[in-house]
Design a protein around this motif. Structure first.
Motif, short mmCIF file in Angstrom:
data_model
loop_
_atom_site.label_atom_id
_atom_site.label_comp_id
_atom_site.label_asym_id
_atom_site.label_seq_id
_atom_site.Cartn_x
_atom_site.Cartn_y
_atom_site.Cartn_z
N UNK A 138 0.85 -1.20 0.00
CA UNK A 138 0.00 0.00 0.00
C UNK A 138 0.88 1.25 0.00
N UNK A 139 0.52 2.19 -0.87
CA UNK A 139 1.21 3.49 -0.94
C UNK A 139 0.13 4.56 -0.99
N UNK A 140 0.39 5.66 -0.30
CA UNK A 140 -0.54 6.79 -0.31
C UNK A 140 0.24 8.02 -0.77
N UNK A 141 -0.22 8.61 -1.86
CA UNK A 141 0.36 9.84 -2.37
C UNK A 141 -0.76 10.82 -2.62
N UNK A 142 -0.76 11.90 -1.84
CA UNK A 142 -1.81 12.93 -1.91
C UNK A 142 -3.18 12.29 -1.69
N UNK A 143 -4.01 12.23 -2.72
CA UNK A 143 -5.36 11.68 -2.56
C UNK A 143 -5.51 10.30 -3.21
N UNK A 144 -4.40 9.66 -3.60
CA UNK A 144 -4.47 8.35 -4.25
C UNK A 144 -3.83 7.26 -3.39
N UNK A 145 -4.55 6.17 -3.24
CA UNK A 145 -4.04 4.98 -2.55
C UNK A 145 -3.85 3.91 -3.59
N UNK A 146 -2.67 3.30 -3.62
CA UNK A 146 -2.43 2.23 -4.58
C UNK A 146 -1.81 1.04 -3.86
N UNK A 161 -3.08 -5.13 -9.31
CA UNK A 161 -2.94 -3.73 -8.90
C UNK A 161 -4.30 -3.06 -8.73
N UNK A 162 -4.33 -2.09 -7.80
CA UNK A 162 -5.53 -1.27 -7.64
C UNK A 162 -5.11 0.16 -7.32
N UNK A 163 -6.03 1.06 -7.55
CA UNK A 163 -5.84 2.45 -7.18
C UNK A 163 -7.18 2.99 -6.69
N UNK A 164 -7.14 3.72 -5.58
CA UNK A 164 -8.37 4.28 -5.02
C UNK A 164 -8.19 5.78 -4.85
N UNK A 165 -9.11 6.56 -5.43
CA UNK A 165 -9.09 8.02 -5.33
C UNK A 165 -9.92 8.43 -4.12
N UNK A 166 -9.28 9.02 -3.12
CA UNK A 166 -9.97 9.40 -1.88
C UNK A 166 -10.98 10.51 -2.08
N UNK A 167 -10.74 11.40 -3.05
CA UNK A 167 -11.65 12.52 -3.27
C UNK A 167 -12.92 12.10 -4.01
#
Length: 179
Positions: A138-146, A161-167
């Motif tokens: 898991x990596x968190x950069x700004x508003x993206x979690x991957x 792989x996945x990516x989740x946009x927090x906004x």
């Protein structure tokens, strides 16, 4: 001027002094040793909380910037506490194994199949299910979690792989809806 901490994580429940207070989601007493914490009230008194633990070894306390409330993570279960009160403000989760700081003073809690996003105002919400059974890298950069989501449905047992946009609260990838 030094500010006194509002809490101290204890190695075990104290053998002397006043009885500890069981802190559970249901309010029912809890008699086994859980996650013991000494709280210091504003009036100078103190009390010991015995938090009912969750399902992991992850334990931590997070202080907030604009309130005296604390986020107590008791082996995977989260309790929002005010050190002056013996009852939790809120309780959620049981299987958190990691936490990440994100943009806008948010925290991202990692479980085995999804994520929980915690806002500074105490609100929290869960993502949709991301994985069948496991999240990794898991990596968190700004508003993206991957990261990677485990996919055990074929002989390769692969990580997707996945990516989740927090906004926007949008999931791309992951293994749960892959087939």
């Amino acid at each position: 001027m030094t500010t006194k901490k509002a809490y101290k994580i204890l190695a075990s429940l104290p053998v002397y002094g006043p009885m500890y207070v069981s802190v559970t989601e249901s309010g029912e007493p809890f008699y086994s040793e859980g996650f013991p914490v000494r709280f210091y009230k504003n009036d100078g008194t103190e009390w010991v909380a015995n938090f009912q633990p969750g399902w992991t070894d992850f334990a931590e306390i997070i202080e907030f910037e604009k309130t005296q409330n604390l986020l107590v993570i008791a082996r995977g279960t989260c309790y929002i506490m005010n050190p002056n009160d013996t009852k939790p403000i809120d309780v959620f989760g049981v299987g958190y194994c990691n936490i990440f700081k994100a943009s806008k003073n948010r925290y991202v809690f990692q479980d085995q199949i999804d994520l929980t996003i915690f806002e500074q105002d105490g609100k929290h919400w869960n993502t949709e299910r991301i994985s069948w059974d496991g999240l990794a890298e898991i990596k968190v950069e700004n508003n993206l979690v991957s990261g990677l989501a485990f996919y055990p449905m074929n002989s390769a047992e692969e990580w997707i792989e996945f990516q989740y946009d927090l906004d926007t609260k949008t999931l791309t990838g992951g293994s749960f809806y892959s087939f």
